[in-house]
Design an enzyme around this catalytic site. Structure first.
Site, PDB file in Angstrom:
ATOM      1  N   TYR A  60       0.838  -1.207   0.000  1.00 16.56           N
ATOM      2  CA  TYR A  60       0.000   0.000   0.000  1.00 16.56           C
ATOM      3  C   TYR A  60       0.867   1.250   0.000  1.00 16.56           C
ATOM      4  CZ  TYR A  60      -3.931   3.082   0.923  1.00 16.56           C
ATOM      5  OH  TYR A  60      -4.878   4.063   0.817  1.00 16.56           O
ATOM      6  N   PHE A 112      -6.822  20.243 -24.639  1.00 24.43           N
ATOM      7  CA  PHE A 112      -7.574  19.010 -24.867  1.00 24.43           C
ATOM      8  C   PHE A 112      -8.920  19.110 -24.130  1.00 24.43           C
ATOM      9  CE2 PHE A 112      -8.699  14.544 -23.991  1.00 24.43           C
ATOM     10  CZ  PHE A 112      -8.890  14.166 -25.302  1.00 24.43           C
ATOM     11  N   ASP A 113      -9.918  18.342 -24.590  1.00 23.59           N
ATOM     12  CA  ASP A 113     -11.270  18.534 -24.032  1.00 23.59           C
ATOM     13  C   ASP A 113     -11.369  18.280 -22.531  1.00 23.59           C
ATOM     14  OD1 ASP A 113     -10.834  15.931 -24.943  1.00 23.59           O
ATOM     15  OD2 ASP A 113     -12.952  15.467 -25.020  1.00 23.59           O
ATOM     16  N   ASP A 203       0.978  19.836 -20.803  1.00 26.85           N
ATOM     17  CA  ASP A 203       0.110  18.669 -20.955  1.00 26.85           C
ATOM     18  C   ASP A 203       0.874  17.741 -21.898  1.00 26.85           C
ATOM     19  OD1 ASP A 203      -1.694  16.775 -21.689  1.00 26.85           O
ATOM     20  OD2 ASP A 203      -3.276  18.145 -22.309  1.00 26.85           O
ATOM     21  N   ALA A 205       0.970  14.362 -22.889  1.00 27.84           N
ATOM     22  CA  ALA A 205       0.572  13.020 -23.342  1.00 27.84           C
ATOM     23  C   ALA A 205       1.470  12.472 -24.461  1.00 27.84           C
ATOM     24  CB  ALA A 205      -0.877  13.047 -23.801  1.00 27.84           C
ATOM     25  N   LYS A 246      -0.620   7.191 -23.705  1.00 25.22           N
ATOM     26  CA  LYS A 246      -0.103   7.512 -25.035  1.00 25.22           C
ATOM     27  C   LYS A 246       1.383   7.156 -25.090  1.00 25.22           C
ATOM     28  CE  LYS A 246      -3.960  10.204 -24.860  1.00 25.22           C
ATOM     29  NZ  LYS A 246      -4.830  10.279 -23.671  1.00 25.22           N
TER      30      LYS A 246
HETATM   31  N1  F0G Z   1      -4.265  15.628 -22.730  1.00 24.63           N
HETATM   32  C1  F0G Z   1      -4.243  15.254 -24.017  1.00 24.63           C
HETATM   33  C2  F0G Z   1      -3.444  16.051 -24.998  1.00 24.63           C
HETATM   34  C3  F0G Z   1      -4.952  14.119 -24.431  1.00 24.63           C
HETATM   35  O1  F0G Z   1      -4.922  13.772 -25.707  1.00 24.63           O
HETATM   36  C4  F0G Z   1      -5.679  13.377 -23.464  1.00 24.63           C
HETATM   37  C5  F0G Z   1      -6.454  12.207 -23.851  1.00 24.63           C
HETATM   38  C6  F0G Z   1      -5.667  13.815 -22.133  1.00 24.63           C
HETATM   39  C7  F0G Z   1      -4.945  14.940 -21.807  1.00 24.63           C
HETATM   40  C8  F0G Z   1      -6.425  13.087 -21.067  1.00 24.63           C
HETATM   41  O2  F0G Z   1      -5.815  11.892 -20.753  1.00 24.63           O
HETATM   42  O3  F0G Z   1      -7.447  10.112 -21.415  1.00 24.63           O
HETATM   43  O4  F0G Z   1      -5.562   9.626 -19.871  1.00 24.63           O
HETATM   44  O5  F0G Z   1      -7.463  10.978 -19.115  1.00 24.63           O
HETATM   45  N2  F0G Z   1      -6.694  11.917 -25.039  1.00 24.63           N
HETATM   46  C9  F0G Z   1      -7.370  10.748 -25.543  1.00 24.63           C
HETATM   47  C10 F0G Z   1      -7.551  10.887 -27.023  1.00 24.63           C
HETATM   48  C11 F0G Z   1      -8.587  10.327 -24.816  1.00 24.63           C
HETATM   49  O6  F0G Z   1      -8.252  10.049 -27.600  1.00 24.63           O
HETATM   50  O7  F0G Z   1      -6.957  11.783 -27.626  1.00 24.63           O
HETATM   51  P1  F0G Z   1      -6.628  10.585 -20.263  1.00 24.63           P
END
Ligand code: F0G
Length: 446
Positions: A60, A112-113, A203, A205, A246
């Site tokens: 843990y 990102f969204d 950010d 990824a 990613k």
């Molecule tokens: N930032 C970027 C640039 C992303 O592309 C994503 C996720 C996230 C943050 C969030 O990360 O999914 O691990 O919570 N992108 C995916 C996509 C879902 O299909 O582009 P997550």
């Protein structure tokens, strides 16, 4: 891992997509022949990653797997402090819980969204400062992910310092087409942030793919290793969030990392509340081991060269067929310009989603809309937002498909392109969630 994929008939697909209310997220995976919905968590882990899974320490607190991850993050990214989270948006939630408050302004390059969602959910505003070149798919520019320094400076100048928690740089810029940010731009953004007393957050990824493009395209970096470039990139950031699904090539995982011990201490409270204890934060020990190993493999030149060349192979085939796509080709995906593809349909009928549905019916290929559905409604006016780009993203999972699959995808999309004028009706919304609607939206044919 090798997995079988299942072919279906056009009649079956027409039925399935109707039952899914024309939302490709609602399809069952075995109704999909080639799945390009996302490159997130869909990569194939390596022999070494699977071996690491066997060595996971599931204590843990204080697990050796945590320290494996910590040491790797320090070595590859240069950060002293980090918190494991179950994925990227969880890292955003933990970090933004400390940094973002109502009324704040967060400038960046096409957030990102989920990033935008976490900002807007806190009643703050995300402002896109991406360079204009990114919004014309025909323009060739080596770093279409770049931040426009004039746009950024205007915001920094016009906004009180305490209302800007940080500037976010998304590496690579997913929403504009997997487009990289240059080192020169990162440095210039850092300089501007310093001038106005703002912090810088990455950010991250697809940070390794970004480093690959810097090596290939930016003067002075051809002889540097990916790891050297990565370290230099992150040396300019105060903090970062990471979706490890990613570029760390794991099926689940993420983290946030920071230079400041004070920020780490504050974020720790939220990590414990939302994710898990500080040394596992939503991940099992075996996940952390695979993630650490994935960070190493994801930053190897040969791997990146193979991957990004495969994406370009698909892009080149599509360009040869005359299909309009974002140029230059992105790192993780090819983005089809649905506005040009279905120029005869009005934007209110969701061109990119319509194209995604047509490609699925044509060949069982699942892409994803990066357009008006994803852009959601304006949080204040509740009007639909129609972004400059209306794209169908074909995201390529890492180490999964062969170039044979790419040939099939290109031929299928070329078929749809040939019959594009017969697509006379788009889609309309029947049901939608108040935020991040694209995941669950129900649609119907107009
Ligand atoms: N930032 C970027 C640039 C992303 O592309 C994503 C996720 C996230 C943050 C969030 O990360 O999914 O691990 O919570 N992108 C995916 C996509 C879902 O299909 O582009 P997550």
């Amino acid at each position: 891992m090798v997995e079988p994929i299942r072919r279906s008939t056009r009649e079956e697909r027409e039925q399935w997509i109707k039952e899914a209310n024309y939302n490709l997220f609602k399809l069952k995976s075995d109704q999909v022949f080639i799945d390009l919905l996302t490159d997130s968590g869909t990569g194939a882990m390596s022999d070494r990653q699977w071996s690491e899974m066997m060595l996971g320490d599931e204590s843990y607190a204080g697990a050796s797997s945590y320290f494996k991850m910590k040491n790797t993050i320090k070595e590859i990214l240069g950060f002293d402090h980090f918190l494991p989270t179950h994925q990227g948006r969880a890292a955003e939630n933990v970090l933004f819980s400390v940094l973002v408050k109502a009324g704040d302004v967060v400038p960046g390059n096409s957030h990102f969204d989920t990033t935008k969602g976490h900002i807007e959910y806190r009643k703050a505003t995300a402002i896109d400062c991406t360079i204009d070149e990114a919004f014309d798919t025909t323009v060739e520019h080596p770093f279409k992910g770049n931040i426009d320094l004039n746009k950024l400076e205007k915001i920094l100048k016009d906004t009180p310092q305490e209302k800007i928690p940080f500037v976010v740089v998304t590496l690579t810029n997913n929403s504009s087409g997997g487009q990289p940010v240059s080192m020169e731009n990162i440095k210039a953004v850092r300089k501007l942030a310093d001038k106005y007393g703002a912090k810088l957050m990455f950010d991250s990824a697809r940070f390794a793919e970004n480093a690959y493009f810097i090596k290939k395209r930016e003067p002075g970096y051809a002889d540097k290793t990916i790891r050297e470039i990565v370290l230099e990139m992150f040396s300019h950031a105060d903090s970062m969030t990471m979706s490890s699904k990613k570029d760390a090539i794991v099926n689940i995982g993420g983290f946030t990392a920071m230079r400041s011990k004070e920020l780490y201490d504050k974020a720790s409270v939220f990590n414990i509340m939302y994710e898990g204890y500080l040394t596992y934060g939503g991940l099992s020990g075996r996940d952390m081991n695979a993630l650490a190993q994935g960070l190493r493999e994801g930053t190897e030149y040969d791997y990146l060269d193979t991957r990004i060349s495969q994406v370009a192979y698909l892009g080149q085939k599509l360009a040869e067929y005359g299909v309009p796509v974002q140029h230059p080709f992105g790192g993780h995906a090819i983005f089809v310009d649905a506005k040009r593809f279905l120029s005869h349909l009005p934007k209110e009928q969701f061109q990119a989603q319509t194209l995604a549905v047509e490609l699925y019916i044509e060949a069982g290929i699942r892409g994803v809309e990066i357009g008006a559905l994803l852009a959601d409604r304006d949080p204040v006016t509740r009007e639909n937002r129609y972004p400059d780009l209306e794209l169908l993203r074909l995201a390529i999972p890492r180490r999964v498909y062969t170039n044979n699959h790419m040939d099939y995808i290109a031929a299928a999309l070329a078929n749809v392109y040939e019959r594009r004028h017969s697509i006379v009706k788009g889609l309309k919304i029947v049901n939608e969630a108040p935020i991040m609607r694209h995941f669950t939206v129900d649609l119907a044919k107009v």
